[in-house]
Design an enzyme around this catalytic site. Structure first.
Site, PDB file in Angstrom:
ATOM      1  N   LYS A   1       0.830  -1.210   0.000  1.00  0.00           N
ATOM      2  CA  LYS A   1       0.000   0.000   0.000  1.00  0.00           C
ATOM      3  C   LYS A   1       0.871   1.270   0.000  1.00  0.00           C
ATOM      4  O   LYS A   1       0.436   2.330  -0.431  1.00  0.00           O
ATOM      5  CB  LYS A   1      -0.955  -0.003   1.183  1.00  0.00           C
TER       6      LYS A   1
HETATM    7  C1  LIG Z   1      -4.147  -4.723   0.319  1.00  0.00           C
HETATM    8  C2  LIG Z   1      -3.294  -5.962   0.222  1.00  0.00           C
HETATM    9  C3  LIG Z   1      -3.547  -6.978  -0.732  1.00  0.00           C
HETATM   10  C4  LIG Z   1      -4.719  -6.929  -1.680  1.00  0.00           C
HETATM   11  O1  LIG Z   1      -4.576  -5.960  -2.679  1.00  0.00           O
HETATM   12  P1  LIG Z   1      -5.839  -5.436  -3.491  1.00  0.00           P
HETATM   13  O2  LIG Z   1      -5.355  -4.316  -4.328  1.00  0.00           O
HETATM   14  O3  LIG Z   1      -6.841  -4.994  -2.447  1.00  0.00           O
HETATM   15  O4  LIG Z   1      -6.351  -6.587  -4.285  1.00  0.00           O
HETATM   16  C5  LIG Z   1      -2.685  -8.064  -0.785  1.00  0.00           C
HETATM   17  N1  LIG Z   1      -1.650  -8.179   0.072  1.00  0.00           N
HETATM   18  C6  LIG Z   1      -1.394  -7.237   0.999  1.00  0.00           C
HETATM   19  C7  LIG Z   1      -0.253  -7.443   1.939  1.00  0.00           C
HETATM   20  C8  LIG Z   1      -2.188  -6.095   1.110  1.00  0.00           C
HETATM   21  O5  LIG Z   1      -1.918  -5.179   2.050  1.00  0.00           O
END
Ligand SMILES: *Cc1c(COP(=O)(O)O)cnc(C)c1O
Length: 495
Positions: A112
């Site tokens: 993120k």
């Molecule tokens: C948010 C997240 C995901 C999922 O990603 P999306 O874009 O919501 O599909 C996968 N792995 C981690 C560690 C995340 O923080």
């Protein structure tokens, strides 16, 4: 050529990129989508000679067409700097012939950060471009990870404040420690006496309060949101797929134009949608492999053409993928419906009324680029252990879901196309699940003892984000009842 953004749910007037970033969600509840997906205007060879920041510029300039070159380059420089613990920003690590794209080298050691480190800069630039003088107040409800990444992104960014509400007894001790130690005079972290749904509902209520909005405006503030459906989070995520291809080309692992597969551990469908956009910009991608955990709504959707959230919600060791409504899927649905807002809206109405919808055979045929599968809890743990024992590389639980699904795909298809696997979190973020998967004996150890042990067996330095919470002082101790959330916001803003 200018790219404008319109809603997936109506054919109303389109807005510029900066306006879509400021608004987040369209007034009709739809998501903003670009009116066309622009093509890369640099050759793959040219891209392979660029660093991360340069590639990011070449991708983002095609989408954020109302930003000047200087504005965009400044945003990129401020985002992808020393906050990342490696100059390459998103390194590719080869293990057993697959390439793990490590997206966890930012300040909160999860992917993120890739978008949330630039979103604040895109937002204040957008505000300036639209002559908005108010301070932007970001309100977020979090079940753990997003809150910290948003705090880290917005901390000390001039012209912004950020307020995060989390369920006081509903996040892990490490997640709580990460948030309540957040520095920055413009940050506020509040534990509410309620669960995540209460936090989310409370935030939505504050957003929807027209009288409050008017009062805020008078005092020089306005709300905005940093959640994952903002186009300002999606666009920065396209960059690292292009960069991973460029890196493979530069290192001679692929020939120019050779196709690659991409595997993405998926929750809200934002990360894999970015890969889909990259493919449609002309990046040579063969299959988009969508990996789910036991909450396998997406696997069922790709298999049957029916999206059905009516099922038990499972708590897994990959919590950031524990999602039954993948918000960003709406952008794909809109596209495979032939950019038809009415058709998309009918399906989304069915989703909120009945919890499900079915796409047409014609739409399903448009999904041929995707392959969906899932990994159970046992398969996820087994994959961490297997890869560690075979080559010493330690995956986090989310990335392990992707890796296990990739193994299934290869066994089924025999496809030997070179493959990039999105690695979305550092194993240090989920140390206990990771270590327990490797050997049950670790369960007896304390949290930080485990961190040191992981560092030893993986031969990887403990990330700064973890060192920080070992020693950092708690600076936020505000708590409130659910019905006092608005009052808490006003108090922080001095209203
Ligand atoms: C948010 C997240 C995901 C999922 O990603 P999306 O874009 O919501 O599909 C996968 N792995 C981690 C560690 C995340 O923080």
């Amino acid at each position: 050529m200018e790219v404008l953004y319109s809603s997936t749910r109506s054919n109303g007037s389109a807005v510029k990129a900066s306006q879509a970033i400021l608004k987040g969600l369209s007034d009709d509840g739809g998501l903003f989508v670009p009116d066309h997906i622009p093509a890369l205007d640099k050759t793959l060879k040219e891209l392979s000679e660029m660093n991360y920041q340069q590639v990011a510029y070449e991708v983002m300039k095609l989408y954020l067409t109302d930003f000047t070159e200087e504005e965009l380059k400044t945003c990129i420089e401020r985002a992808y700097d020393k906050k990342f613990d490696t100059e390459v920003i998103a390194p590719l690590v080869e293990a057993e012939g697959a390439y793990y794209l490590e997206l966890f080298h930012g300040s909160t050691i999860a992917f993120k950060d890739m978008a949330l480190s630039i979103l604040p800069h895109l937002m204040i630039t957008s505000a300036r471009k639209n002559n908005i003088k108010n301070e932007i107040v970001i309100l977020t409800a979090t079940s753990g990870d997003t809150g910290k990444a948003a705090l880290a992104g917005f901390a000390d960014v001039e012209g912004t404040r950020i307020i995060v509400f989390y369920p006081k007894n509903g996040v892990s001790p490490i997640q709580e420690k990460q948030m309540v130690t957040q520095k920055g005079a413009n940050t506020l972290v509040v534990g509410i006496h309620g669960n995540f749904d209460d936090a989310q509902t409370g935030v939505k209520k504050i957003f929807g309060d027209k009288a409050l909005a008017a009062e805020m405006d008078e005092k020089g503030f306005q709300f905005s949101s940093a959640n994952s459906i903002n186009i300002g989070r999606l666009v920065p995520q396209i960059c690292y797929y292009v960069y991973s291809y460029a890196t493979l080309l530069k290192e001679g692992k692929i020939a120019e134009g050779e196709k690659i597969n991409v595997v993405v551990p998926t929750g809200n469908f934002g990360n894999i949608l970015a890969a889909f956009y990259a493919k449609n910009m002309g990046l040579p991608i063969n299959k988009l492999i969508c990996a789910s955990n036991d909450n396998k709504v997406l696997y069922d959707f790709f298999t049957t053409g029916t999206y059905d959230r009516n099922r038990e919600f499972m708590l897994t060791t990959s919590p950031s993928m524990d999602i039954l409504i993948s918000s960003n899927l709406e952008r794909l649905i809109y596209r495979i419906a032939g950019n038809n807002a009415d058709a998309n809206k009918a399906l989304m109405t069915s989703l909120s009324a009945e919890g499900k919808y079915e796409i047409t055979a014609e739409m399903k045929a448009e999904l041929a680029d995707f392959y969906g599968n899932y990994a159970s809890e046992a398969e996820t743990a087994a994959e961490i252990k297997r890869l560690y024992e075979s080559c010493g590389y330690v995956l986090d639980t989310h990335t392990s879901v992707a890796s296990a699904v990739y193994q299934k795909y290869v066994a089924e298809s025999g496809d030997t196309t070179k493959t990039v696997i999105a690695s979305t979190a550092s194993p240090f973020k989920f140390t206990r699940s990771v270590m327990n998967a490797i050997d049950e004996k670790y369960d007896a150890m304390g949290d930080f003892e485990l961190v040191d042990e992981l560092s030893k067996i993986a031969n990887v330095k403990v990330p700064q984000a973890i060192e920080d919470i070992r020693s950092a002082a708690v600076v936020h101790d505000v708590q409130c009842d659910v019905d006092k959330m608005q009052a808490t916001v006003k108090q922080f803003l001095g209203m």
